[in-house]
Design an enzyme around this catalytic site. Sequence first.
Site, PDB file in Angstrom:
ATOM      1  N   GLN A 179       0.813  -1.226   0.000  1.00  0.00           N
ATOM      2  CA  GLN A 179       0.000   0.000   0.000  1.00  0.00           C
ATOM      3  C   GLN A 179       0.844   1.273   0.000  1.00  0.00           C
ATOM      4  O   GLN A 179       0.291   2.361  -0.164  1.00  0.00           O
ATOM      5  CB  GLN A 179      -0.947   0.014   1.209  1.00  0.00           C
ATOM      6  N   CYS A 325     -16.124 -11.312   1.716  1.00  0.00           N
ATOM      7  CA  CYS A 325     -17.079 -12.384   1.479  1.00  0.00           C
ATOM      8  C   CYS A 325     -16.340 -13.714   1.501  1.00  0.00           C
ATOM      9  O   CYS A 325     -15.651 -14.056   0.555  1.00  0.00           O
ATOM     10  CB  CYS A 325     -17.761 -12.175   0.141  1.00  0.00           C
TER      11      CYS A 325
END
Length: 384
Positions: A179, A325
Amino acid sequence: MNRIYLDHAATTPTDPLVVEAMKPFFTEMYGNPSSVHSCGSEARASVEEARSILADSLGCRAEEIYFTSGGTESDNLALKGIAWASNSGGNHIITSAVEHHAVLEPCEFLEKRGFHITRLPVDAEGLVDPAEVKSAIRAGTILISIMHANNEIGVIQPIKEIAERAREKNIPFHVDAVQTFGHLAINVDEMGIDLLSVSAHKLYGPKGVGALYVRRGTRIESLLHGGSQEKGLRASTENVPSIVGFGRAVEIAARGMGDENSHLRTLQQKMIRCILDNIPRSRLNGHANNRLPSNVNVSFQGVSAEAVLLGLDLEGIAASSGSACTTGVLEPSHVLLALGLSKKSAEGSLRFTMGRNTTEAEIDTLLDVLPGIVERLRSVSPLY
Ligand code: PLP
């Protein structure tokens, strides 16, 4: 409808200059870098040029950069590669509770094969305490792996201080900088880093290419066997166009980093202030200042982040929630739970991540529509 993209931590658009740099390597300079003919050697030279660009930007030697297929592979190579190379010299790894799954899952994999993993907690603002790293070190610790900035909350860890604790005990220190590479200045020597994972698609480069920096002398095993590419550490024909594109993306990022960050910091402060002032029962997740200037992560009490995301999508705004998910069920983010948020609060959390082309007008549009979406959802929620 003009789309407003506020999900740059997931991926960035490929810079058109990067695409231009890549193009000739599909149809004109398509040689295999391992081939001895001149088609091969021109491809080899371009790969080596990209390697030097990465090395220069990290303050290391070109031969310490190994190209991979992305951040996930770099993290897997660092963790499993060090573990396999340890033989019976130790079997303990220290990491944190807020790492990306590309670190946490290799740790679980190794745990099932007899390694011991210490997952350090973080404080309420998302920071790892270097003193806790020091006290977790024991005989048999073979690696410390702590990320530079978190992908969900953008919090920047005290890498230099942690590196000092690792150095005192001569333990290799791995940093997942997926990141931050191209967004914050990184010098592996000054920061005391022995292994560093990076990925091109987070800095306007192509998807599917990354790199691992490995300090010279570090013992590490390959995960892929079948060729002598990347000095035998990563077999497989090099992804030449993407490696070239990665190099170009790094050059562009290095030039624009300073201006980009001050622009993002201004937008970030405005966004945080307006959200907290205008939306009751909202909170900022992660340290207020010690975070990437591109990141705003907020929780709204009494709403589901997924519903807010759908509402935003209808307005042409792309953001993301902390939930993942897994097996068809939405699981609250492990990062937000590690900060001490309840499951409910974590489920009402959104991540907005800006990029170099994000404008103040786009942020104003978001700030115009967001309070109404949250209010509407709350008005129909039996829980609120
Ligand atoms: N590590 C961090 C912190 C990330 O944010 C990501 C991607 O989101 C990865 C690793 C995985 O990188 P890649 O998508 O290149 O495999």
